[in-house]
Design a protein around this motif. Structure first.
Motif, short mmCIF file in Angstrom:
data_model
loop_
_atom_site.label_atom_id
_atom_site.label_comp_id
_atom_site.label_asym_id
_atom_site.label_seq_id
_atom_site.Cartn_x
_atom_site.Cartn_y
_atom_site.Cartn_z
N UNK A 116 40.31 30.15 36.74
CA UNK A 116 39.27 30.20 37.80
C UNK A 116 39.43 28.99 38.72
N UNK A 117 39.91 27.79 38.19
CA UNK A 117 40.12 26.70 38.89
C UNK A 117 41.10 26.91 40.52
N UNK A 118 41.93 27.80 40.19
CA UNK A 118 42.96 27.90 41.32
C UNK A 118 42.84 29.33 41.86
N UNK A 119 42.16 30.20 41.56
CA UNK A 119 41.95 31.62 41.66
C UNK A 119 40.78 32.29 41.97
N UNK A 120 40.72 33.16 42.96
CA UNK A 120 39.62 33.78 42.98
C UNK A 120 39.75 35.01 41.87
N UNK A 121 38.67 35.67 41.50
CA UNK A 121 38.73 36.48 40.46
C UNK A 121 37.81 37.70 40.71
N UNK A 122 38.36 38.88 40.32
CA UNK A 122 37.41 40.01 40.63
C UNK A 122 36.38 40.22 39.71
#
Length: 267
Positions: A113-119
């Protein structure tokens, strides 16, 4: 050095090596995300050895439930051109972290979650089980394992790139032996060199069969946890602002029966 201390050192050294390798890969590719051509396909990367969710054929074609679901939602329903690629799992994650690929499907750990947008919507809910050397399933410390917290005291195998195991098991099971891939981890189990491996039951079941280890590895009965797999997209990707649209498409294929048909096709 006793077994526990040796396992802890091996685990920590392996984790440092993985993180160092990932950092080196990012530096080699540049810290900033590479420029994207207008209308360029969305590049999705997958663990190349994670059947039935994702795997690479001999010719490099990526197959599996993750691929089929994303092809239907992002591709057919959202109209986004896609490229699907299979890689060793640690490399696939490093590519998204560095902005060299758009996204992958996995457990939405704090690290990711620190580097990605999550569905918001999960693609899959995966049951987690313990697989042990054949004959060990009747040992008292194995039969009493009904949840992850009951694994304390066991010596488990882990493979590089399994952030879920690092996040959920490291404090419970400090004596973990890290292998480069899942096949190596399962061979440790088959040889009785560890007490077992904990991962998604569907994946372990397929891999045990593919490796011909069914007579040497046993699946224990209890579901220790249920883990959601989400689409994780680099925050630099043009796909990141469209996650709500993806969630709507995923809900739609569940309502109209498409998701169930894709699941049956994989088996």
């Amino acid at each position: 050095m006793d077994g526990v201390a040796g396992g802890m050192v091996g685990f920590r050294m392996g984790r440092r090596a993985f993180l160092g390798g990932a950092l080196a890969g990012m530096l080699a590719g540049g810290a900033a995300a590479p420029a994207r051509a207008q209308g360029a396909p969305c590049r999705l990367v997958y663990f190349h050895d994670y059947a039935p969710f994702s795997w690479s054929d001999a010719d490099g074609t990526v197959r599996g439930l993750f691929v089929d679901v994303l092809a239907e939602t992002l591709g057919a329903r959202m109209g986004i051109p896609l490229v699907h690629q299979g890689w060793p799992w640690s490399r696939a994650q490093a590519m998204v972290r560095a902005g060299e690929a758009d996204g992958f499907c996995s457990v939405a750990t704090a690290e990711r979650r620190a580097y990605a947008a999550v569905s918001a919507e999960p693609l899959v809910l995966g049951p987690v089980k313990l697989f042990v050397p054949r004959g060990a399933e009747q040992r008292p410390e194995i039969t009493r394992a009904r949840r992850l917290e009951d694994l304390k005291g066991l010596r488990l195998a882990i493979y590089i790139g399994s952030s879920w195991a690092h996040e959920r098991l490291a404090d419970l099971v400090p004596d973990m032996v890290q292998e480069p891939d899942m096949a190596g981890a399962l061979r440790l189990v088959a040889g009785g060199r560890v007490d077992g491996i904990v991962d998604m039951a569907d994946v372990l079941r397929h891999r045990v069969k593919a490796l011909g280890l069914g007579l040497r590895i046993a699946e224990t009965a209890p579901v220790l946890d249920t883990v959601p797999f989400h689409l994780c997209v680099s925050r630099t990707s043009p796909l990141a602002p469209r996650m709500a649209e993806f969630d709507a498409a995923l809900r739609a294929i569940r309502r109209d029966g498409t998701y169930a048909a894709l699941t049956r096709r994989i088996g």
